[in-house]
Each structure stands twice: as structure tokens, then as C-alpha cells.
Design an enzyme around this catalytic site. Structure first.
Site, short mmCIF file in Angstrom:
data_model
loop_
_atom_site.label_atom_id
_atom_site.label_comp_id
_atom_site.label_asym_id
_atom_site.label_seq_id
_atom_site.Cartn_x
_atom_site.Cartn_y
_atom_site.Cartn_z
N SER A 70 1.43 -7.23 -0.75
CA SER A 70 2.00 -8.16 0.05
C SER A 70 1.11 -9.71 0.15
CB SER A 70 2.18 -7.87 1.39
OG SER A 70 1.36 -7.48 2.29
N ASP A 86 -0.45 -6.68 4.77
CA ASP A 86 -0.97 -7.96 4.95
C ASP A 86 -0.27 -9.16 5.28
OD1 ASP A 86 -3.63 -6.80 3.94
OD2 ASP A 86 -3.71 -7.86 2.29
N THR A 141 0.89 -1.12 -0.08
CA THR A 141 -0.13 -0.18 0.01
C THR A 141 0.90 1.38 0.23
OG1 THR A 141 -1.96 -0.99 1.19
CG2 THR A 141 -1.85 1.24 1.36
#
Length: 336
Positions: free
Chosen positions: A53, A87, A11
Site C-alpha cells: 500500500s 500503510d 501484507t
């Protein structure tokens, strides 16, 4: 201080597109967008991956690990910062710490809000990572950490507990290693690797996670064995219990030579084999199942794969013999 930033996507590097947000920014651009990072020393940036991820593969993990190992061995490198999606950040941090236990401080960081969103948290998280990197390097502290929302968590305990909040990470039961404020880094306990070391391990063995819950039977477990699982992680309930059907499956699976490690779906606390009955933890322990204490199912999957690659997969103790040597080594890792 010389800091190398390894970009992997996530992100912190993503921008919105017609089909959804994807990583578009390189690590070098993330560094350039935060001029304050130059105050911490000389910074260089490399790109080792460019993925969200949740798409991290074993191959990508090992690529990141190889580069971190090279930098850790380089006397000119004082710290490493890895920009990463949230994540699976805790899993990458755990993998690096378990396989390397670096002498150089390695800080993973990222963002919950993209650079093209209002009040992106990426820049502040990078500053926290750099501040911790300098403080830890100055103190001679190595290890792997997650730096996020002005807190620094040990790789062993870091857990993403919230899907979207800025303070997404916590360390249940122990708290962060350090915090960051206007006065700098405040160290709360000695920074160090807190992960069982499994050097020279790979992620080649196949390990599946099977979850328990009300009404769950053994079909997913059986499918995992049929798919060639070298080991299983059973994510149980409470102290480490499973349904009767799944419990009977665990007993037969261990008896047939495939190791099973029991975790708990609870965020905090550790497993403890107490209960009897077909799916009770004490019954599973007596049958030969291992228990992960407070290690999450995701980290346990990595740990079991690394251990099996080092000590032998099903039917091989690593020396071409029986499973006794392998099972003793696994018990030492999980129950020691």
C-alpha cells in the site's frame, strides 16, 4: 448475503522473498484459506491491484474507487470487502468515503503479519470484516470502514497509530464504530459515512505536504510552489502553529492565490487558531489559511486535491473566473 472481495495486495497477501516481502497471494486465495467466511454468505473475489500500500498511486486509488462504485450500484451486491496494506489503508478508506459515500457497507482490512509468518492476523481480520459487513448490511447501514483486530473504525477517523502492533488502528477522540467478539458485532454508534462528501472529484491537482518543526524554514515550501503545487498542506505543531519562517511563507502563498490548509502532527485533538506571532495559528487564519480540525495531513491532502478538482485550481474558480468562488467552497469544506 453476497459479498465481493477486492484484492489490492498488502501484507495480508505478501510472502517473503530474497529481496524482501512482496504481495504474491491473490484475494481469491485469501478467501479460500478462511473457510469460515462462507458462513456469512456467497463470496466472490476479484483482483484490482497487487501492490504494497505504500506504492498506492492516484491512478490505483481511482481504479479501486471505480470498481467499488460499480458494486455499490449493483443491487445484487450486499457488501464489499477490500484487502489492503495497512500503510495507506486509512487514506484509501477516506478517499472512497469522500467520493462515494456508498449505500453498501465497504470494509477495508489487512494484516500486520504475513500469511507465512507465525500467528498471521489476516484470517481473523477478514472474519471481523465479514461479520461487520453482514451486521451493517442487515441494518441498512452504508459507508466505508476499517476492520482490524476485532474493531471497526469509521473511514473519517481511522488512523494507523502503531507500526507493528496487531491493534494498529484507532479512532482518536471518538473510538470505533463497532467491536467484534464471540457473540458477534456490537455496534457502539450508528454506522454511517462521517466524511464530507466531494462527489465527482479527482486526484489530478498537485497537493504537497510540508511539515513544521524546530528550526524548519521555508525552503521545502518554496520548492513545492516551484514544482507547481495547486495547494499545500502544512503539518504544523500543537494547535496548528508553524515556525516564523514557514508562517511568513504561508502568508505570502495564500496572498498569491495558492490555498494552504493547516493540520497538526499530533495524533489526537484538533487544530485551533489561537496564537499570534509570525507562525501562530491566529496569524495564519487571519492571512487566509484554512484549518483541518482533527483530519490528518494524509487525509487532508486527498480532501484538498478532490476539492480543487471540483471547485477550481489556482487562478480558476471552476467557471473561468477569479478565486472567490473556489475559496468560498474550500472554506465551507474545511471550516464549515
Amino acid at each position: 448475503m453476497n459479498v465481493t472481495v477486492l484484492g489490492t495486495g498488502g501484507t495480508i497477501a505478501s510472502t517473503d522473498r530474497d529481496t524482501g516481502a512482496v504481495p504474491t497471494e491473490r484475494g481469491s486465495a485469501l478467501v479460500e484459506d478462511v473457510p469460515a467466511l462462507a458462513d456469512y454468505g456467497d463470496v466472490s473475489a476479484e483482483q484490482v491491484a497487487q501492490v504494497p500500500s505504500y506504492e498506492m498511486t492516484a491512478e490505483t486509488l481511482e481504479t479501486v474507487g471505480e470498481r467499488v462504485a460499480e458494486l455499490d450500484a449493483d443491487s445484487e451486491t450486499d457488501a464489499v470487502v477490500v484487502t489492503h496494506g495497512t500503510d495507506t489503508m486509512e487514506e484509501t478508506a477516506y478517499y472512497l468515503d469522500a467520493t462515494l459515500q456508498p449505500d453498501t457497507p465497504v470494509l477495508l482490512t489487512g494484516a500486520q503479519r504475513r500469511p507465512d509468518e507465525r500467528s498471521s492476523d489476516g484470517p481473523a481480520n477478514l472474519v471481523t470484516a465479514f461479520a461487520a459487513a453482514r451486521a451493517f448490511a442487515d441494518g441498512g447501514h452504508g459507508g466505508t470502514y476499517v476492520a482490524f483486530d476485532e474493531a471497526v473504525h469509521s473511514a473519517r477517523f481511522a488512523t494507523k497509530y502503531h507500526t507493528s502492533a496487531l491493534d494498529a488502528f484507532s479512532s482518536p477522540g471518538v473510538g470505533p464504530v463497532a467491536t467484534h467478539d464471540r457473540n458477534g458485532i456490537r455496534i457502539l454508534r450508528r454506522p454511517a459515512s462521517e466524511t464530507a462528501h466531494i462527489p465527482d472529484g479527482t486526484l489530478d491537482p498537485t497537493v504537497f505536504v510540508v511539515g513544521s518543526g524546530a528550526g524548519v524554514d521555508d525552503r521545502l515550501g518554496e520548492a513545492a510552489i516551484e514544482a507547481g503545487a495547486d495547494g499545500l498542506v502544512v503539518n504544523g505543531t500543537g494547535l496548528g502553529n508553524v515556525t516564523a519562517s514557514l508562517g511568513e511563507f504561508v502568508e505570502s502563498t495564500v496572498r498569491d492565490g495558492t490555498p494552504v490548509v493547516v493540520t497538526s502532527r499530533c495524533v489526537a485533538g484538533r487544530t485551533s487558531p489561537v496564537y499570534g506571532g509570525s507562525g501562530g495559528g491566529e496569524t495564519l487564519r487571519a492571512a487566509g489559511a484554512l484549518f483541518a480540525e482533527d483530519l490528518s495531513a494524509g487525509k487532508t491532502r486527498l480532501k484538498l486535491a478532490l476539492a480543487l478538482s471540483k471547485y477550481g485550481e489556482n487562478g480558476d474558480d471552476g467557471d473561468g473566473g477569479e478565486n472567490d468562488g473556489r475559496d468560498g467552497a474550500l472554506r465551507g469544506l474545511f471550516d464549515g
